[in-house]
Design a protein around this motif. Structure first.
Motif, PDB file in Angstrom:
ATOM      1  N   PHE A  46      55.677   0.128 -16.857  1.00  0.00           N
ATOM      2  CA  PHE A  46      56.667   0.824 -17.676  1.00  0.00           C
ATOM      3  C   PHE A  46      57.218  -0.063 -18.791  1.00  0.00           C
ATOM      4  N   PHE A  47      57.078  -1.346 -18.683  1.00  0.00           N
ATOM      5  CA  PHE A  47      57.722  -2.266 -19.612  1.00  0.00           C
ATOM      6  C   PHE A  47      56.722  -3.046 -20.454  1.00  0.00           C
ATOM      7  N   THR A  48      55.474  -2.598 -20.484  1.00  0.00           N
ATOM      8  CA  THR A  48      54.503  -3.236 -21.367  1.00  0.00           C
ATOM      9  C   THR A  48      54.724  -2.788 -22.809  1.00  0.00           C
ATOM     10  N   ALA A  49      54.203  -3.557 -23.757  1.00  0.00           N
ATOM     11  CA  ALA A  49      54.372  -3.222 -25.180  1.00  0.00           C
ATOM     12  C   ALA A  49      53.702  -1.888 -25.515  1.00  0.00           C
ATOM     13  N   THR A  50      52.558  -1.620 -24.898  1.00  0.00           N
ATOM     14  CA  THR A  50      51.858  -0.357 -25.159  1.00  0.00           C
ATOM     15  C   THR A  50      52.660   0.832 -24.658  1.00  0.00           C
ATOM     16  N   ALA A  51      53.238   0.707 -23.450  1.00  0.00           N
ATOM     17  CA  ALA A  51      54.026   1.808 -22.898  1.00  0.00           C
ATOM     18  C   ALA A  51      55.277   2.063 -23.719  1.00  0.00           C
ATOM     19  N   ILE A  52      55.947   1.016 -24.149  1.00  0.00           N
ATOM     20  CA  ILE A  52      57.155   1.173 -24.954  1.00  0.00           C
ATOM     21  C   ILE A  52      56.832   1.823 -26.294  1.00  0.00           C
ATOM     22  N   GLN A  53      55.721   1.397 -26.923  1.00  0.00           N
ATOM     23  CA  GLN A  53      55.328   1.968 -28.209  1.00  0.00           C
ATOM     24  C   GLN A  53      54.942   3.447 -28.066  1.00  0.00           C
ATOM     25  N   SER A  54      54.228   3.773 -27.007  1.00  0.00           N
ATOM     26  CA  SER A  54      53.831   5.174 -26.788  1.00  0.00           C
ATOM     27  C   SER A  54      55.059   6.050 -26.540  1.00  0.00           C
ATOM     28  N   THR A  55      56.007   5.531 -25.781  1.00  0.00           N
ATOM     29  CA  THR A  55      57.229   6.292 -25.517  1.00  0.00           C
ATOM     30  C   THR A  55      58.030   6.497 -26.790  1.00  0.00           C
ATOM     31  N   ARG A  56      58.100   5.472 -27.641  1.00  0.00           N
ATOM     32  CA  ARG A  56      58.832   5.587 -28.900  1.00  0.00           C
ATOM     33  C   ARG A  56      58.183   6.635 -29.806  1.00  0.00           C
ATOM     34  N   GLU A  57      56.878   6.635 -29.890  1.00  0.00           N
ATOM     35  CA  GLU A  57      56.184   7.615 -30.735  1.00  0.00           C
ATOM     36  C   GLU A  57      56.346   9.026 -30.179  1.00  0.00           C
ATOM     37  N   PHE A  58      56.316   9.154 -28.845  1.00  0.00           N
ATOM     38  CA  PHE A  58      56.473  10.475 -28.236  1.00  0.00           C
ATOM     39  C   PHE A  58      57.869  11.042 -28.498  1.00  0.00           C
ATOM     40  N   LEU A  59      58.900  10.224 -28.312  1.00  0.00           N
ATOM     41  CA  LEU A  59      60.271  10.690 -28.547  1.00  0.00           C
ATOM     42  C   LEU A  59      60.530  10.945 -30.023  1.00  0.00           C
ATOM     43  N   HIS A  60      59.884  10.176 -30.889  1.00  0.00           N
ATOM     44  CA  HIS A  60      60.074  10.385 -32.333  1.00  0.00           C
ATOM     45  C   HIS A  60      59.552  11.758 -32.776  1.00  0.00           C
TER      46      HIS A  60
END
Length: 269
Positions: A46-60
Motif C-alpha cells: 500500500f505504501f510503494t511509490a507505484t501504489a501511491i501514484q496510482s491512487t493519486r491518479e485514480f482520485l484525481h
C-alpha cells in the motif's frame, strides 16, 4: 475523608475472574493472532511509490464533481428513491418484527419460540445483497426488489431484537394486570409494550440508519436508487458523475444519522 473511608467499607469486594473467562480471553487472542498469521496481508504494497501514484491518479479523475442542474435533478430523484426504500423496508420489518417477536419471546410456548426464532435466524443470516439478487429474478429490476430485500433481512434482525426485549421486560406490571382480571392482550398493550417501546424504537432507528447505507449499495445489483446510478457511471468510467453520486450518498447518510439522533434524544427526554 471519613465518608470516603465509609464508602470503601460499604462497597463489596470486586468479583474474582473465573478460570473459564480467562480461557475464553486467551482463546480469542489466539484466534486473532492466528488470523493475522495465516492471511497473506501485504501491508507494504500500500505504501510503494507505484501504489501511491496510482491512487493519486485514480482520485484525481473524480475532480471536479458533476454539478449540472439536469444531473443534480437525477441525483435528487435517486436520493429520494433510496430514502423511500430504506424507510418502507424498515417500517415493514418493524411491524412484522413485533408480530413475530411475541411468539419468539416464549409467550406462546417453547415450540412456537423455537420455530419463530429459527425463521428469524434464517432471515437475518442472508445478507441484503443476496436477498436482492434472488428477488430481482421474481420482481424484476427496480426499487421494489430492493425494498423487499431490506424488509426481509431487517425483519429477521428486528424480530430477534424485539423478542429479546419482550423476554427481558420486567413482568411485574403485566402480572399485576393479569391478576386483576385483565386479558393477556390488554396486559401486553398496557404494560409490556409501553415498557419496551423506547428500546424497540431505538432498535428500529438504528436499523434504519443501516438500511440507508444498504439501500445505497443494493442499486449495484439493479435495485434502483443511488447505487444503480453509481454502478452505471463507474462502468462507463464517468468519474466526475460518480463523484457527485458518492457525495449525495454521504450527505444523505449524514442527514439520516442526525435525524435518528434527534429522535432518540426526544424519546429519552
Amino acid at each position: 475523608m471519613k465518608s470516603e473511608l465509609k464508602a470503601e467499607r460499604i462497597l463489596p469486594p470486586a468479583p474474582r475472574m473465573h478460570w473459564s473467562s480467562v480461557l475464553l480471553l486467551i482463546g480469542l487472542v489466539a484466534l486473532v493472532v492466528a488470523s493475522f498469521a495465516t492471511l497473506p496481508l501485504k501491508w507494504h504494497d500500500f505504501f510503494t511509490a507505484t501504489a501511491i501514484q496510482s491512487t493519486r491518479e485514480f482520485l484525481h479523475g473524480f475532480m471536479p464533481p458533476e454539478l449540472r442542474p439536469v444531473f443534480l435533478h437525477k441525483i435528487a430523484i435517486a436520493t429520494f428513491e433510496t430514502f423511500a426504500m430504506s424507510a418502507i423496508g424498515t417500517l415493514i420489518a418493524a411491524v412484522l418484527g413485533v408480530l413475530l417477536g411475541l411468539p419468539a419471546s416464549g409467550r406462546f410456548g417453547l415450540t412456537a419460540r423455537l420455530a419463530t426464532r429459527g425463521v428469524l435466524n434464517v432471515l437475518r443470516s442472508i445478507p441484503e445483497l443476496v436477498w436482492a439478487s434472488v428477488l430481482l429474478i421474481a420482481a424484476g429490476l427496480g426499487p421494489f426488489a430492493g425494498t423487499l430485500a431490506l424488509a426481509l433481512h431487517t425483519f429477521g434482525v428486528l424480530g430477534r431484537l424485539f423478542a429479546d426485549a419482550f423476554e427481558n421486560c420486567p413482568p411485574q406490571a403485566a402480572s399485576t394486570l393479569r391478576i386483576n382480571g385483565a386479558h393477556p392482550v390488554a396486559a401486553f398493550f398496557y404494560a409490556t409494550l409501553p415498557q419496551s417501546s423506547p428500546q424497540l424504537m431505538s432498535y428500529t432507528l438504528y436499523r434504519w440508519e443501516n438500511n440507508i447505507r444498504a439501500a445505497a449499495i443494493l442499486g449495484v445489483v439493479g435495485a434502483g436508487g443511488l447505487g444503480q446510478m453509481l454502478k452505471y457511471h463507474l462502468s462507463l468510467f464517468q468519474m466526475q458523475q460518480a463523484a457527485s453520486v458518492i457525495i449525495a450518498m454521504i450527505l444523505m447518510v449524514g442527514v439520516v444519522d442526525g435525524l435518528s439522533y434527534l429522535l432518540r434524544r426526544m424519546m429519552t427526554r
